[in-house]
Write a protein that holds these residues in place. Structure first.
Motif, PDB file in Angstrom:
ATOM      1  N   SER A 212      34.046 -43.602  75.423  1.00  0.00           N
ATOM      2  CA  SER A 212      34.140 -43.587  76.817  1.00  0.00           C
ATOM      3  C   SER A 212      34.227 -44.198  77.410  1.00  0.00           C
ATOM      4  O   SER A 212      34.899 -43.252  78.712  1.00  0.00           O
ATOM      5  CB  SER A 212      32.445 -44.185  77.274  1.00  0.00           C
ATOM      6  N   PHE A 213      34.786 -45.194  76.832  1.00  0.00           N
ATOM      7  CA  PHE A 213      35.867 -46.048  78.010  1.00  0.00           C
ATOM      8  C   PHE A 213      37.470 -45.181  77.871  1.00  0.00           C
ATOM      9  O   PHE A 213      38.071 -45.567  79.226  1.00  0.00           O
ATOM     10  CB  PHE A 213      36.279 -47.872  77.611  1.00  0.00           C
ATOM     11  N   LEU A 214      38.020 -45.352  76.769  1.00  0.00           N
ATOM     12  CA  LEU A 214      38.961 -44.213  76.940  1.00  0.00           C
ATOM     13  C   LEU A 214      39.490 -42.808  77.183  1.00  0.00           C
ATOM     14  O   LEU A 214      39.725 -42.545  78.563  1.00  0.00           O
ATOM     15  CB  LEU A 214      39.120 -43.485  75.506  1.00  0.00           C
ATOM     16  N   GLY A 215      37.702 -42.059  78.195  1.00  0.00           N
ATOM     17  CA  GLY A 215      37.668 -40.644  78.182  1.00  0.00           C
ATOM     18  C   GLY A 215      37.709 -41.587  80.534  1.00  0.00           C
ATOM     19  O   GLY A 215      38.400 -40.543  81.053  1.00  0.00           O
ATOM     20  N   PHE A 216      37.310 -42.278  80.007  1.00  0.00           N
ATOM     21  CA  PHE A 216      36.764 -42.875  81.350  1.00  0.00           C
ATOM     22  C   PHE A 216      38.632 -42.697  82.263  1.00  0.00           C
ATOM     23  O   PHE A 216      38.728 -42.801  82.802  1.00  0.00           O
ATOM     24  CB  PHE A 216      36.051 -43.841  81.727  1.00  0.00           C
ATOM     25  N   ALA A 217      38.833 -44.386  81.357  1.00  0.00           N
ATOM     26  CA  ALA A 217      40.584 -44.398  81.402  1.00  0.00           C
ATOM     27  C   ALA A 217      41.184 -43.020  81.774  1.00  0.00           C
ATOM     28  O   ALA A 217      42.383 -43.456  83.110  1.00  0.00           O
ATOM     29  CB  ALA A 217      40.995 -44.882  80.668  1.00  0.00           C
ATOM     30  N   ILE A 218      41.239 -42.019  81.197  1.00  0.00           N
ATOM     31  CA  ILE A 218      41.604 -41.543  81.168  1.00  0.00           C
ATOM     32  C   ILE A 218      41.386 -40.304  82.387  1.00  0.00           C
ATOM     33  O   ILE A 218      42.433 -40.209  84.141  1.00  0.00           O
ATOM     34  CB  ILE A 218      41.683 -39.855  79.865  1.00  0.00           C
ATOM     35  N   MET A 219      40.263 -40.473  82.930  1.00  0.00           N
ATOM     36  CA  MET A 219      39.684 -39.537  84.616  1.00  0.00           C
ATOM     37  C   MET A 219      40.254 -40.113  85.477  1.00  0.00           C
ATOM     38  O   MET A 219      40.851 -40.127  86.312  1.00  0.00           O
ATOM     39  CB  MET A 219      38.133 -39.585  84.213  1.00  0.00           C
ATOM     40  N   TYR A 220      39.894 -41.853  85.540  1.00  0.00           N
ATOM     41  CA  TYR A 220      40.756 -42.568  86.362  1.00  0.00           C
ATOM     42  C   TYR A 220      42.158 -42.392  86.993  1.00  0.00           C
ATOM     43  O   TYR A 220      42.500 -42.728  88.010  1.00  0.00           O
ATOM     44  CB  TYR A 220      40.231 -43.743  86.687  1.00  0.00           C
ATOM     45  N   ALA A 221      42.672 -42.556  85.914  1.00  0.00           N
ATOM     46  CA  ALA A 221      44.342 -42.554  86.128  1.00  0.00           C
ATOM     47  C   ALA A 221      44.697 -41.055  86.627  1.00  0.00           C
ATOM     48  O   ALA A 221      45.862 -41.248  87.322  1.00  0.00           O
ATOM     49  CB  ALA A 221      45.123 -42.337  84.471  1.00  0.00           C
ATOM     50  N   GLY A 222      44.167 -40.011  86.167  1.00  0.00           N
ATOM     51  CA  GLY A 222      44.458 -39.067  87.031  1.00  0.00           C
ATOM     52  C   GLY A 222      44.375 -39.410  88.642  1.00  0.00           C
ATOM     53  O   GLY A 222      45.145 -38.669  89.519  1.00  0.00           O
ATOM     54  N   ILE A 223      42.514 -39.618  88.089  1.00  0.00           N
ATOM     55  CA  ILE A 223      42.759 -40.125  89.919  1.00  0.00           C
ATOM     56  C   ILE A 223      44.268 -41.050  91.058  1.00  0.00           C
ATOM     57  O   ILE A 223      44.453 -40.652  91.973  1.00  0.00           O
ATOM     58  CB  ILE A 223      41.411 -40.561  90.343  1.00  0.00           C
ATOM     59  N   ILE A 224      44.077 -42.345  89.990  1.00  0.00           N
ATOM     60  CA  ILE A 224      45.474 -42.996  90.771  1.00  0.00           C
ATOM     61  C   ILE A 224      46.581 -42.381  90.849  1.00  0.00           C
ATOM     62  O   ILE A 224      47.626 -42.666  91.467  1.00  0.00           O
ATOM     63  CB  ILE A 224      45.388 -43.685  89.402  1.00  0.00           C
ATOM     64  N   MET A 225      46.866 -41.303  89.611  1.00  0.00           N
ATOM     65  CA  MET A 225      48.135 -40.017  89.403  1.00  0.00           C
ATOM     66  C   MET A 225      48.159 -39.684  91.085  1.00  0.00           C
ATOM     67  O   MET A 225      49.366 -39.555  91.899  1.00  0.00           O
ATOM     68  CB  MET A 225      48.167 -39.621  88.601  1.00  0.00           C
ATOM     69  N   ALA A 226      46.890 -39.305  91.231  1.00  0.00           N
ATOM     70  CA  ALA A 226      46.563 -38.136  92.275  1.00  0.00           C
ATOM     71  C   ALA A 226      47.308 -38.350  94.265  1.00  0.00           C
ATOM     72  O   ALA A 226      47.248 -38.205  94.917  1.00  0.00           O
ATOM     73  CB  ALA A 226      45.683 -37.510  92.267  1.00  0.00           C
ATOM     74  N   ARG A 227      46.351 -39.656  93.956  1.00  0.00           N
ATOM     75  CA  ARG A 227      46.656 -40.976  95.439  1.00  0.00           C
ATOM     76  C   ARG A 227      48.556 -40.543  95.231  1.00  0.00           C
ATOM     77  O   ARG A 227      48.678 -41.124  96.666  1.00  0.00           O
ATOM     78  CB  ARG A 227      46.313 -42.338  95.470  1.00  0.00           C
ATOM     79  N   LYS A 228      49.334 -40.932  94.142  1.00  0.00           N
ATOM     80  CA  LYS A 228      50.967 -41.389  94.450  1.00  0.00           C
ATOM     81  C   LYS A 228      51.642 -39.998  95.308  1.00  0.00           C
ATOM     82  O   LYS A 228      52.455 -40.497  95.341  1.00  0.00           O
ATOM     83  CB  LYS A 228      51.616 -42.328  93.159  1.00  0.00           C
ATOM     84  N   VAL A 229      51.085 -38.623  94.658  1.00  0.00           N
ATOM     85  CA  VAL A 229      51.936 -37.569  95.009  1.00  0.00           C
ATOM     86  C   VAL A 229      51.621 -37.177  96.569  1.00  0.00           C
ATOM     87  O   VAL A 229      50.542 -37.512  96.906  1.00  0.00           O
ATOM     88  CB  VAL A 229      50.992 -36.599  94.280  1.00  0.00           C
ATOM     89  N   ASP A 230      52.627 -36.554  97.352  1.00  0.00           N
ATOM     90  CA  ASP A 230      52.500 -36.467  98.722  1.00  0.00           C
ATOM     91  C   ASP A 230      52.300 -35.064  98.512  1.00  0.00           C
ATOM     92  O   ASP A 230      51.430 -34.443  99.839  1.00  0.00           O
ATOM     93  CB  ASP A 230      53.977 -36.780  98.374  1.00  0.00           C
ATOM     94  N   SER A 231      52.495 -34.025  97.721  1.00  0.00           N
ATOM     95  CA  SER A 231      51.868 -32.032  97.618  1.00  0.00           C
ATOM     96  C   SER A 231      50.048 -32.785  97.385  1.00  0.00           C
ATOM     97  O   SER A 231      49.592 -33.043  96.182  1.00  0.00           O
ATOM     98  CB  SER A 231      52.658 -31.602  96.817  1.00  0.00           C
ATOM     99  N   LYS A 232      49.306 -31.884  98.038  1.00  0.00           N
ATOM    100  CA  LYS A 232      48.297 -31.687  98.353  1.00  0.00           C
ATOM    101  C   LYS A 232      48.141 -30.897  97.165  1.00  0.00           C
ATOM    102  O   LYS A 232      46.389 -30.739  96.410  1.00  0.00           O
ATOM    103  CB  LYS A 232      47.020 -31.005  99.278  1.00  0.00           C
ATOM    104  N   GLY A 233      48.863 -30.083  96.320  1.00  0.00           N
ATOM    105  CA  GLY A 233      48.611 -29.361  95.414  1.00  0.00           C
ATOM    106  C   GLY A 233      48.845 -29.691  94.031  1.00  0.00           C
ATOM    107  O   GLY A 233      48.155 -29.996  92.975  1.00  0.00           O
TER     108      GLY A 233
END
Length: 87
Positions: free
Chosen positions: A9-30
């Motif tokens: 569960s922790f591994l799955g949560f870490a992957i989900m949250y990493a995707g959300i954090i990476m999305a904040r660093k990108v300038d393009s909305k797509g």
């Protein structure tokens, strides 16, 4: 407490949250939406796939889903109230 279920569960949560954090660093909305959706999808799909690969019993997978739900709820609360938004 099932340690294997918690680890999966922790591994799955870490992957989900990493995707959300990476999305904040990108300038393009797509690109941000692709990172968000991809991270959440892979994180959720990681749990049953790892339990299948490990040969875990069904009860362990059920407990893992409950752990993941708790982690996601806690992560949303922490993210909403304590993590600064990008401005």
């Amino acid at each position: 407490m099932d340690l294997a279920a918690f680890a999966v569960s922790f591994l799955g949560f870490a992957i989900m949250y990493a995707g959300i954090i990476m999305a904040r660093k990108v300038d393009s909305k797509g690109s941000a939406s692709v990172f968000r959706i991809g991270g959440i999808f892979i994180g959720f799909m990681m749990v049953p796939m790892l339990h299948t690969a490990l040969g875990s019993p069904l009860t362990s997978a059920e407990i893992s889903g409950k752990y993941l739900l708790g982690m996601v709820i806690a992560g949303v609360i922490v993210d909403f109230f304590f993590v600064r938004r990008r401005g």
